[in-house]
Write a protein that holds these residues in place. Sequence first.
Motif, PDB file in Angstrom:
ATOM      1  N   LEU A   1      31.595  62.766 -80.825  1.00 51.94           N
ATOM      2  CA  LEU A   1      32.847  62.746 -80.053  1.00 51.94           C
ATOM      3  C   LEU A   1      32.788  63.738 -78.892  1.00 51.94           C
ATOM      4  CD1 LEU A   1      35.641  61.538 -79.726  1.00 51.94           C
ATOM      5  CD2 LEU A   1      36.506  63.267 -81.326  1.00 51.94           C
ATOM      6  N   VAL A   2      32.190  64.897 -79.114  1.00 54.30           N
ATOM      7  CA  VAL A   2      32.021  65.892 -78.044  1.00 54.30           C
ATOM      8  C   VAL A   2      31.237  65.276 -76.891  1.00 54.30           C
ATOM      9  CG1 VAL A   2      30.894  68.072 -77.439  1.00 54.30           C
ATOM     10  CG2 VAL A   2      32.161  67.886 -79.586  1.00 54.30           C
ATOM     11  N   ALA A   3      30.098  64.667 -77.214  1.00 55.12           N
ATOM     12  CA  ALA A   3      29.257  64.065 -76.179  1.00 55.12           C
ATOM     13  C   ALA A   3      29.990  62.935 -75.469  1.00 55.12           C
ATOM     14  CB  ALA A   3      27.958  63.550 -76.805  1.00 55.12           C
ATOM     15  N   PHE A   4      30.710  62.122 -76.246  1.00 63.04           N
ATOM     16  CA  PHE A   4      31.460  61.006 -75.660  1.00 63.04           C
ATOM     17  C   PHE A   4      32.539  61.519 -74.706  1.00 63.04           C
ATOM     18  CE2 PHE A   4      34.836  57.918 -75.393  1.00 63.04           C
ATOM     19  CZ  PHE A   4      34.137  56.734 -75.165  1.00 63.04           C
ATOM     20  N   VAL A   5      33.330  62.490 -75.149  1.00 59.67           N
ATOM     21  CA  VAL A   5      34.426  63.018 -74.322  1.00 59.67           C
ATOM     22  C   VAL A   5      33.893  63.652 -73.044  1.00 59.67           C
ATOM     23  CG1 VAL A   5      36.210  64.821 -74.227  1.00 59.67           C
ATOM     24  CG2 VAL A   5      36.099  63.282 -76.190  1.00 59.67           C
TER      25      VAL A   5
ATOM     26  N   GLY B   1      31.058  63.080 -71.568  1.00 55.41           N
ATOM     27  CA  GLY B   1      30.520  62.010 -70.727  1.00 55.41           C
ATOM     28  C   GLY B   1      31.596  61.168 -70.082  1.00 55.41           C
ATOM     29  N   TRP B   2      32.640  60.864 -70.849  1.00 56.62           N
ATOM     30  CA  TRP B   2      33.725  60.021 -70.342  1.00 56.62           C
ATOM     31  C   TRP B   2      34.431  60.692 -69.165  1.00 56.62           C
ATOM     32  CZ3 TRP B   2      39.102  60.099 -69.998  1.00 56.62           C
ATOM     33  CH2 TRP B   2      39.705  58.859 -69.768  1.00 56.62           C
ATOM     34  N   ILE B   3      34.718  61.980 -69.294  1.00 55.70           N
ATOM     35  CA  ILE B   3      35.384  62.700 -68.197  1.00 55.70           C
ATOM     36  C   ILE B   3      34.437  62.832 -67.007  1.00 55.70           C
ATOM     37  CG2 ILE B   3      36.374  64.915 -67.491  1.00 55.70           C
ATOM     38  CD1 ILE B   3      37.434  65.144 -70.411  1.00 55.70           C
ATOM     39  N   SER B   4      33.185  63.126 -67.283  1.00 52.34           N
ATOM     40  CA  SER B   4      32.208  63.320 -66.217  1.00 52.34           C
ATOM     41  C   SER B   4      31.977  62.056 -65.391  1.00 52.34           C
ATOM     42  CB  SER B   4      30.883  63.787 -66.815  1.00 52.34           C
ATOM     43  OG  SER B   4      29.911  63.912 -65.818  1.00 52.34           O
ATOM     44  N   GLU B   5      31.981  60.897 -66.053  1.00 55.03           N
ATOM     45  CA  GLU B   5      31.671  59.669 -65.323  1.00 55.03           C
ATOM     46  C   GLU B   5      32.857  59.097 -64.555  1.00 55.03           C
ATOM     47  OE1 GLU B   5      30.089  57.429 -68.576  1.00 55.03           O
ATOM     48  OE2 GLU B   5      32.049  56.829 -69.315  1.00 55.03           O
TER      49      GLU B   5
ATOM     50  N   LEU C   1      32.488  70.754 -65.079  1.00 52.64           N
ATOM     51  CA  LEU C   1      33.061  71.927 -65.735  1.00 52.64           C
ATOM     52  C   LEU C   1      34.264  71.535 -66.594  1.00 52.64           C
ATOM     53  CD1 LEU C   1      32.788  75.008 -65.958  1.00 52.64           C
ATOM     54  CD2 LEU C   1      34.337  75.193 -64.007  1.00 52.64           C
ATOM     55  N   VAL C   2      35.147  70.728 -66.042  1.00 54.96           N
ATOM     56  CA  VAL C   2      36.310  70.251 -66.806  1.00 54.96           C
ATOM     57  C   VAL C   2      35.848  69.437 -68.014  1.00 54.96           C
ATOM     58  CG1 VAL C   2      38.306  68.697 -66.719  1.00 54.96           C
ATOM     59  CG2 VAL C   2      37.906  70.322 -64.859  1.00 54.96           C
ATOM     60  N   ALA C   3      34.869  68.574 -67.805  1.00 55.27           N
ATOM     61  CA  ALA C   3      34.351  67.745 -68.894  1.00 55.27           C
ATOM     62  C   ALA C   3      33.719  68.602 -69.990  1.00 55.27           C
ATOM     63  CB  ALA C   3      33.338  66.743 -68.346  1.00 55.27           C
ATOM     64  N   ALA C   4      32.968  69.626 -69.603  1.00 59.93           N
ATOM     65  CA  ALA C   4      32.322  70.512 -70.587  1.00 59.93           C
ATOM     66  C   ALA C   4      33.365  71.309 -71.360  1.00 59.93           C
ATOM     67  CB  ALA C   4      31.338  71.439 -69.887  1.00 59.93           C
ATOM     68  N   ILE C   5      34.398  71.764 -70.686  1.00 58.83           N
ATOM     69  CA  ILE C   5      35.481  72.491 -71.374  1.00 58.83           C
ATOM     70  C   ILE C   5      36.147  71.575 -72.391  1.00 58.83           C
ATOM     71  CG2 ILE C   5      37.771  73.514 -71.073  1.00 58.83           C
ATOM     72  CD1 ILE C   5      36.716  74.610 -68.341  1.00 58.83           C
TER      73      ILE C   5
ATOM     74  N   ILE D   1      29.190  76.699 -71.297  1.00 56.21           N
ATOM     75  CA  ILE D   1      29.915  75.670 -70.537  1.00 56.21           C
ATOM     76  C   ILE D   1      29.489  75.700 -69.071  1.00 56.21           C
ATOM     77  CG2 ILE D   1      32.203  75.095 -69.611  1.00 56.21           C
ATOM     78  CD1 ILE D   1      33.310  75.849 -72.428  1.00 56.21           C
ATOM     79  N   MET D   2      29.435  76.895 -68.498  1.00 52.96           N
ATOM     80  CA  MET D   2      29.019  77.024 -67.093  1.00 52.96           C
ATOM     81  C   MET D   2      27.582  76.530 -66.911  1.00 52.96           C
ATOM     82  SD  MET D   2      31.583  78.396 -65.388  1.00 52.96           S
ATOM     83  CE  MET D   2      30.967  79.288 -63.997  1.00 52.96           C
ATOM     84  N   ALA D   3      26.709  76.916 -67.830  1.00 53.39           N
ATOM     85  CA  ALA D   3      25.306  76.496 -67.743  1.00 53.39           C
ATOM     86  C   ALA D   3      25.186  74.979 -67.868  1.00 53.39           C
ATOM     87  CB  ALA D   3      24.481  77.189 -68.823  1.00 53.39           C
ATOM     88  N   SER D   4      25.918  74.394 -68.795  1.00 54.42           N
ATOM     89  CA  SER D   4      25.875  72.935 -68.988  1.00 54.42           C
ATOM     90  C   SER D   4      26.337  72.200 -67.735  1.00 54.42           C
ATOM     91  CB  SER D   4      26.767  72.525 -70.164  1.00 54.42           C
ATOM     92  OG  SER D   4      26.338  73.127 -71.345  1.00 54.42           O
ATOM     93  N   ALA D   5      27.447  72.637 -67.175  1.00 54.28           N
ATOM     94  CA  ALA D   5      27.967  71.997 -65.963  1.00 54.28           C
ATOM     95  C   ALA D   5      26.983  72.155 -64.808  1.00 54.28           C
ATOM     96  CB  ALA D   5      29.331  72.581 -65.601  1.00 54.28           C
ATOM     97  N   GLY D   6      26.401  73.327 -64.681  1.00 52.39           N
ATOM     98  CA  GLY D   6      25.431  73.566 -63.614  1.00 52.39           C
ATOM     99  C   GLY D   6      24.164  72.745 -63.780  1.00 52.39           C
ATOM    100  N   LEU D   7      23.631  72.700 -65.007  1.00 49.59           N
ATOM    101  CA  LEU D   7      22.414  71.922 -65.253  1.00 49.59           C
ATOM    102  C   LEU D   7      22.638  70.436 -65.002  1.00 49.59           C
ATOM    103  CD1 LEU D   7      21.085  73.669 -68.486  1.00 49.59           C
ATOM    104  CD2 LEU D   7      19.938  73.572 -66.261  1.00 49.59           C
TER     105      LEU D   7
END
Length: 182
Positions: free
Chosen positions: A104-108, A110-114, A124-128, A168-174
């Motif tokens: 669910l974490v990965a889905f959420v 990804g869903w916000i990011s796409e 960043l919002v999606a990772a949070i 979270i910052m690292a994930s969004a940046g990567l």
Amino acid sequence: MDSAVRNHEIFRSHSVAKNIALVIGASLLISICARLSFPLPFTPVPFTLANVGLLVVGLFLGSKRAGAAGLLYLAYGAAGMPVFSPASSGLFGVTAGYLWAFPLVAFVAGWISERGTPSFARNLVAAIAGDLVLFIGGISWLFAFTHSWQKALFLGGYWFVFGEVIKIMASAGLATRFRRTL
């Protein structure tokens, strides 16, 4: 059509074989990141990089493939493969709420990011949001063991806030960097 939208369309046009390979590769990335962990003496919840891998996968691959990678990761663990953190209590122990939340974490995330134009701010919002889902799952499960929200937050929340901000910052940046290079 701008390049960000074109790149997003490229991700959607993968063949079935490529999508399967991406999901398997992503699940292996999550597995490797989960093994990069260390126990903390005051809580049964280990400090792990699993959620960094999970969030990057979600932000980079989108909701469906990332959710599938999270499910495949859980299947590896259910089959007895050593993919969980060595300090984890497994799929039915005190830390299981975090693990069960992975798809669910990965889905959420990804869903916000796409949705919309890919950017660091969107990632960043999606990772949070994804990390909040992770901790809701984990702390809720800890509550079932402790019967105290205060103790559940003590064991599974407070100690991780600073590290989570960095992850979270690292994930969004990567994820933003990966998308730009492709």
